[in-house]
Design an enzyme around this catalytic site. Structure first.
Site, PDB file in Angstrom:
ATOM      1  N   CYS A  30     -17.542  57.454  39.113  1.00 42.76           N
ATOM      2  CA  CYS A  30     -16.223  57.214  38.523  1.00 42.76           C
ATOM      3  C   CYS A  30     -15.267  56.549  39.517  1.00 42.76           C
ATOM      4  CB  CYS A  30     -15.637  58.543  38.047  1.00 42.76           C
ATOM      5  SG  CYS A  30     -13.969  58.389  37.387  1.00 42.76           S
ATOM      6  N   SER A  83      -5.941  60.152  37.668  1.00 40.70           N
ATOM      7  CA  SER A  83      -5.988  59.761  39.078  1.00 40.70           C
ATOM      8  C   SER A  83      -4.632  59.355  39.649  1.00 40.70           C
ATOM      9  CB  SER A  83      -6.993  58.626  39.278  1.00 40.70           C
ATOM     10  OG  SER A  83      -6.635  57.467  38.527  1.00 40.70           O
TER      11      SER A  83
END
Length: 237
Positions: A30, A83
């Site tokens: 990822c 994130s």
């Protein structure tokens, strides 16, 4: 005496934060998790790394992440996901190694570049990777090239090796993972970074020299193999 020391030599707020247990839920493939991994490495923050198999997500993970997505951090009893939000939290909670400028205008400019990555560059990058309808690839390529042109212009105006100048910032950590994954575009979509992108390539060299990147980077073959189920349509079958 012990009580006296406890009163007059209390740990700072930052020290108290560092005493908390930090768990980082991620996946090696990822790119969004990679953003957080780099921020933690740059700030030299100790954490427990927990790998989540995105093709076989454990039931207990849904108890802390309803969507079953990574990255996610659990800092003591606090849970933060996405994130960009995680990295902003890390910046606020662990300010010792700053990853944003001290000035308000430069912090705002950094956030604009981060937003550009999230809303323009990354969707077209991922769109070209994951779009299985080849008739749509030309349009996505054009949008991706337009984004790269804009990014090249921005880096040309930088006063240092990094996006915002001499200081590495969250902007660099936001963009870099997609460039490390770029062998996927080359292998599966025959999309190469054109030689005209001098400043992007110079920035990439600076990023690749960072100890945090050297510690966590994976080679081209790793990404090519990892992305295979996504680009050949076999994912989920």
């Amino acid at each position: 005496l012990y009580a006296y020391l406890r009163i007059y030599f209390k740990p700072s707020q930052e020290q108290e934060l560092k005493m908390k247990n930090l768990q980082f839920y991620s996946n090696d493939v990822c790119p969004f998790a990679y953003r957080v991994r780099l921020a933690l490495a740059e700030k030299q923050i100790d954490y427990e790394s927990i790998e989540v198999d995105l093709q076989n997500i454990p039931d207990d993970y849904y108890q802390i992440s309803a969507a079953g997505k990574v990255p996610l951090i659990k800092h003591d009893d606090d849970i933060i996901w996405e994130s960009t939000v995680i990295n902003e939290y890390i910046e606020d909670a662990f300010p010792d190694v700053p990853l944003l400028s001290a000035t308000a205008i430069e912090r705002a400019q950094a956030r604009l570049w981060i937003d550009y990555c999230n809303t323009v560059f990354q969707p077209n990058y991922c769109g070209l990777v994951f779009e299985l309808d080849e008739s749509k690839h030309d349009a996505v390529r054009k949008e991706l090239i337009t984004a790269l042109d804009y990014m090249e212009q921005g880096l040309a105006e930088s006063t240092g090796p990094y996006w915002m100048g001499e200081q590495l910032t969250l902007v660099d950590l936001t963009y870099y993972p997609f460039f490390e994954h770029s062998p996927v575009l080359s292998h599966y979509r025959q999309f190469e970074l054109d030689d005209k992108y001098h400043h992007i390539k110079s920035w990439l060299k600076a990023m690749q020299a960072r100890p945090s990147v050297q510690q966590h980077s994976r080679d081209a073959d790793f990404y090519i193999e990892a992305y295979k189920p996504y680009v050949d349509g076999s994912m989920g079958k």
